[in-house]
Scaffold this active site. Structure first.
Site, mmCIF file in Angstrom:
data_model
loop_
_atom_site.group_PDB
_atom_site.id
_atom_site.type_symbol
_atom_site.label_atom_id
_atom_site.label_comp_id
_atom_site.label_asym_id
_atom_site.label_seq_id
_atom_site.Cartn_x
_atom_site.Cartn_y
_atom_site.Cartn_z
ATOM 1 N N SER A 53 0.814 -1.229 0.000
ATOM 2 C CA SER A 53 0.000 0.000 0.000
ATOM 3 C C SER A 53 0.842 1.271 0.000
ATOM 4 O O SER A 53 0.647 2.157 -0.832
ATOM 5 C CB SER A 53 -0.919 0.027 1.226
ATOM 6 O OG SER A 53 -1.824 -1.044 1.187
ATOM 7 N N GLU A 54 1.773 1.379 0.944
ATOM 8 C CA GLU A 54 2.549 2.625 1.044
ATOM 9 C C GLU A 54 3.433 2.809 -0.187
ATOM 10 O O GLU A 54 3.624 3.923 -0.668
ATOM 11 C CB GLU A 54 3.421 2.638 2.311
ATOM 12 C CG GLU A 54 2.654 2.516 3.617
ATOM 13 C CD GLU A 54 1.824 3.748 3.975
ATOM 14 O OE1 GLU A 54 1.744 4.705 3.168
ATOM 15 O OE2 GLU A 54 1.242 3.745 5.075
ATOM 16 N N ALA A 55 3.962 1.708 -0.695
ATOM 17 C CA ALA A 55 4.812 1.798 -1.887
ATOM 18 C C ALA A 55 3.991 2.240 -3.095
ATOM 19 O O ALA A 55 4.491 2.951 -3.966
ATOM 20 C CB ALA A 55 5.480 0.455 -2.151
#
Length: 528
Positions: free
Chosen positions: A163-165
């Site tokens: 998600s963050e990537a």
């Protein structure tokens, strides 16, 4: 359900990971706002289309599926064999549409980092990320073991590496470097501050008025210095790969950038918001009412930004397109190039002479004349004028109360960093402690070597293949004004070309001007 997006840690390379993240981003993108990809507006998403699955495997034998909510790019559940597990705060519809035919269980924690860290008994700083961590996470979750502490820890790994990537270019890049070098890493303060401020940054971009954010977003640098992001043209905005949908800008229906039709119940950003900000420009100087004089016709000058916020350097960006200091209007004396800019009573001034649009690229334009605000003189106290728009460095501006240069290193092709060498610039192994790799990004769009901030990155000529070197900033040329874009390019507005590592070969020691191709030798990242 189109094809499942897959990633395997077996034989993974930074390239295979990059392809995975790009596929994930593509699946999650609902449109563009200010040219930046944004997740779908929740009001346009039917519940049955709200979730996608990502298959993560570490070998033929071991794989899990992760369920992601397309309205926030967040992990809401995972499947291990015939069993599926839902985070406590997963939307009610998740268990209807995700992993049908499995036996469903509810986890004891929600998906917030606070809760996950409490259950993991570890903070994100303490949890290593990388291929090994992901390989272990897949094995552990696939095993169906009931250890909640380990479940929370492995979910922290998966959420950040997926998600963050997907949300941030610099996070996907960091994971890519760790895969390429085979080393684990722990998130640094800059990465954590981005993770914690994704909704704030997304809201800032979408609610921005005349380039200014409604609220400052305070990020952290790697060495824990505050980085204040308060404007759309702040270079850090370029690390966003995907935004949370917050609201549609009020004028979005005229905006060619939006690729989806606006539905009735869709949230429109408030247009009532009128920020009061400084306007930083040439050499980091501020737009200033000369000598605090508010009588009609007094000139507007460029002056060094004061330590404290003072009235004659503060401007309210009004929704009627006027820009006001102390209630009076920034006004052009006429509509011919070279006419000076003055302070004037808004009611008695010619209305068209008081209207200004601030573009996303840092241009401040008077629509009636199509001339732009310009600081022709490089000396402090020079009068501001309107001039023909040539995207000169002396015509670049950034709104916001924090007008100081943003200091960062700039990484590019093969994860090498831009380095100043005399009047030349090339790529070298990144080293945080090297002054030659520190760059100050000014409000005027210039990129200056911290070793000598009188020297600016400059393309030698306005032609394809022209080398980029360091030259005196006092020229204020178009070849010295650069824009950090969300596609990773460093863009010259005047030339419509980008910085390019010549021949994708760092050993040539040349960075040149070249038309945009999107290849890795044109992709850059601010590492702050």
């Amino acid at each position: 359900q189109d094809q499942v997006i897959k990633f395997t840690t077996e034989g993974a390379t930074s390239q295979s990971y990059k392809q995975f993240i790009e596929a994930l981003r593509q699946r999650l993108t609902g449109g563009l706002i200010h040219d930046i990809p944004v997740l779908p507006d929740p009001t346009t998403v039917e519940e049955r289309n709200r979730y996608i699955t990502v298959e993560l495997s570490n070998s033929e034998r071991e794989s899990i599926e992760v369920g992601i909510d397309v309205t926030n790019a967040y992990v809401v559940a995972y499947r291990a064999g015939s069993q599926s597990y839902f985070l406590r705060d997963a939307p009610a519809s998740a268990s209807t549409y995700l992993f049908p035919g499995t036996q469903r269980y509810s986890l004891r924690f929600d998906g917030s980092y606070g809760d996950l860290e409490r259950w993991a008994h570890q903070t994100r700083e303490e949890i290593s990320l990388g291929l090994q961590a992901l390989t272990h996470a897949i094995s552990f979750l696939r095993s169906g073991a009931s250890n909640d502490e380990e479940k929370a820890r492995t979910l922290i790994v998966i959420i950040q590496m997926a998600s963050e990537a997907a949300r941030y270019r610099c996070i996907s890049n960091r994971v890519g470097v760790s895969i390429r070098t085979g080393t684990a890493f722990q998130p640094d303060p800059a990465m954590l501050s981005l993770e914690n401020n994704w909704d704030n940054l997304s809201g800032g971009v979408q609610q921005s008025v005349q380039d200014a954010f409604p609220n400052n977003v305070i990020l952290s640098s790697i060495n824990r210095q505050p980085v204040v992001v308060d404007s759309l043209s702040h270079p850090t905005v370029a690390v966003l790969a995907l935004m949370l949908f917050v609201c549609n800008p009020p004028n979005a229906n005229q905006s060619p950038l939006l690729i989806r039709s606006i539905v009735e119940e869709s949230k429109i950003c408030s247009s009532r918001y009128e920020p009061t900000v400084r306007i930083g420009g040439r050499d980091g100087m501020c737009v200033d009412v000369y000598d605090d004089g508010y009588h009609n016709g007094n000139r507007i000058i460029a002056w060094k930004c004061k330590d404290r916020l003072e009235e004659n350097q503060l401007w309210t960006l009004k929704s009627d397109l006027t820009i006001r200091s102390n209630g009076k209007c920034l006004t052009t004396e006429g509509y011919a190039p070279g006419n000076y800019v003055m302070i004037y009573d808004c009611t008695s001034a010619v209305a068209e002479a008081t209207y200004w649009e601030i573009w996303d690229n840092g241009t401040i334009i008077n629509p009636k004349s199509a001339l732009v605000l310009s600081a022709e003189s490089s000396s402090m106290g020079g009068t501001l004028t309107v001039q023909t728009n040539e995207y000169l460095m002396r015509q670049g501006w950034r709104t916001g109360n924090n007008t100081s240069p943003f200091v960062t290193s700039i990484s590019g092709y093969s994860d090498l960093c831009m380095q100043a060498q005399g009047s030349n610039v090339w790529l070298a192994d990144c080293d945080n402690n090297k002054k030659e790799q520190q760059w100050a990004l000014y409000t005027d769009g210039s990129i200056r070597s911290v070793q000598n901030t009188n020297n600016c990155l400059t393309s030698k000529d306005h032609k394809q293949g022209s080398p980029i070197v360091l030259m005196a900033c006092s020229n204020g040329w178009a070849s010295q004004r650069w824009l950090f874009k969300n596609d990773g390019s460093i863009y010259s507005l005047y030339d419509d070309m980008v910085m390019d590592v010549k021949g994708s070969d760092p050993s040539l020691k040349q960075i040149i001007l070249w038309p945009y191709t999107g290849k890795p030798n044109q992709i850059w990242l601010t590492l702050f």
